[in-house]
Write a protein that holds these residues in place. Structure first.
Motif, PDB file in Angstrom:
ATOM      1  N   VAL A  33      48.777  39.372  44.049  1.00 46.63           N
ATOM      2  CA  VAL A  33      47.689  38.752  43.287  1.00 46.63           C
ATOM      3  C   VAL A  33      47.056  37.625  44.098  1.00 46.63           C
ATOM      4  CG1 VAL A  33      47.139  37.355  41.253  1.00 46.63           C
ATOM      5  CG2 VAL A  33      48.548  39.404  41.006  1.00 46.63           C
ATOM      6  N   ALA A  36      44.911  39.157  46.776  1.00 45.08           N
ATOM      7  CA  ALA A  36      43.670  39.671  46.184  1.00 45.08           C
ATOM      8  C   ALA A  36      42.695  38.522  45.919  1.00 45.08           C
ATOM      9  CB  ALA A  36      43.976  40.424  44.896  1.00 45.08           C
ATOM     10  N   ASP A  37      43.219  37.424  45.410  1.00 40.75           N
ATOM     11  CA  ASP A  37      42.362  36.270  45.112  1.00 40.75           C
ATOM     12  C   ASP A  37      41.741  35.682  46.376  1.00 40.75           C
ATOM     13  OD1 ASP A  37      42.663  36.413  42.381  1.00 40.75           O
ATOM     14  OD2 ASP A  37      44.345  35.002  42.309  1.00 40.75           O
ATOM     15  N   SER A  49      39.355  45.533  45.818  1.00 42.13           N
ATOM     16  CA  SER A  49      40.229  44.366  45.619  1.00 42.13           C
ATOM     17  C   SER A  49      40.372  44.058  44.131  1.00 42.13           C
ATOM     18  CB  SER A  49      39.679  43.150  46.365  1.00 42.13           C
ATOM     19  OG  SER A  49      39.690  43.366  47.764  1.00 42.13           O
ATOM     20  N   LYS A  53      43.929  44.299  42.222  1.00 38.97           N
ATOM     21  CA  LYS A  53      44.440  43.146  41.471  1.00 38.97           C
ATOM     22  C   LYS A  53      44.772  43.574  40.040  1.00 38.97           C
ATOM     23  CE  LYS A  53      43.456  38.452  39.889  1.00 38.97           C
ATOM     24  NZ  LYS A  53      42.497  37.320  39.841  1.00 38.97           N
TER      25      LYS A  53
END
Length: 220
Positions: A33, A36-37, A49, A53
């Protein structure tokens, strides 16, 4: 200004995306996560992405399921031509045991990436789940054509015909596979014996009892 979803990610973010996939596969969900952020901070509408996520969050508790679906749908809307987004959407449905919707998503993914072995395997598994045996035969045939050197694809193709009660074809597939073998290594003897027993079983179920007995006798 962030780039649009249709453009490939720069090398740094592309590397982060590969890390994201690896972290998800290794079940390091919190790390995935965060990765992805990192991508989404710079490219907030990068469809794959967003989808990854969402898929990751779906594995982090039932309370995150709604947010997960929202992210995956956002990702798909951002990039309808991404086989990754469609595959992820299918995986979400599979988690919720909505196999028919999952299959539709896999089929959409395969329209974009026709030779994706992982998606084909996932599709075959769900076709068995819903007893779409004709579809199972077709998918296993595609996998065998793509990867003819993989023993498991031969056996799975024979199994698909067996499940469809196409006993003669199943036997022909097993014989065709045997014809590719030069010799059986001692370490593979047990596994090969299981294959011969399976072939005998298919012959028996197909009404060819004498051939089945002859096979067992000649292979004992």
């Amino acid at each position: 200004m962030s780039r649009t979803h249709t453009q490939p990610l720069p090398s740094k973010e592309a590397s982060l995306f590969r890390q994201l996939v690896e972290q998800y596969e290794e079940k390091r969900y919190k790390k995935a996560v965060k990765t992805a952020d990192q991508i989404l901070k710079k490219f907030p509408e990068h469809g794959e992405s967003l989808a990854m996520k969402g898929l990751t969050l779906s594995n982090m508790g039932a309370d995150k399921k709604d947010e997960a679906y929202e992210l995956v749908r956002r990702g798909l809307k951002a990039d309808l031509k991404s086989h990754v987004c469609w595959h992820v959407y299918g995986l979400m449905y599979r988690q919720d045991q909505d196999y028919k919707e999952a299959i539709k998503c896999y089929q959409n993914a395969l329209r974009i990436d026709k030779e994706n072995v992982q998606i084909l395997r996932d599709l075959a598994m769900l076709q068995v789940q819903i007893r779409d045996l004709e579809g199972f035969v077709a998918t296993r045939n595609t996998l065998l054509v793509l990867k003819p050197n993989h023993k498991n694809h031969w056996i799975a193709f024979a199994l698909a015909h067996h499940a469809n009660k196409n006993y003669s074809v199943a036997v022909e597939v097993l014989q065709a596979y045997e014809a590719t073998l030069t010799e059986v290594a001692p370490s593979e003897a047990y596994e090969h014996s299981e294959l011969l027993l399976y072939k005998a079983m298919v012959l028996d179920e197909g009404g060819r009892l004498e051939e089945a007995l002859n096979l067992l006798d000649s292979s004992k």
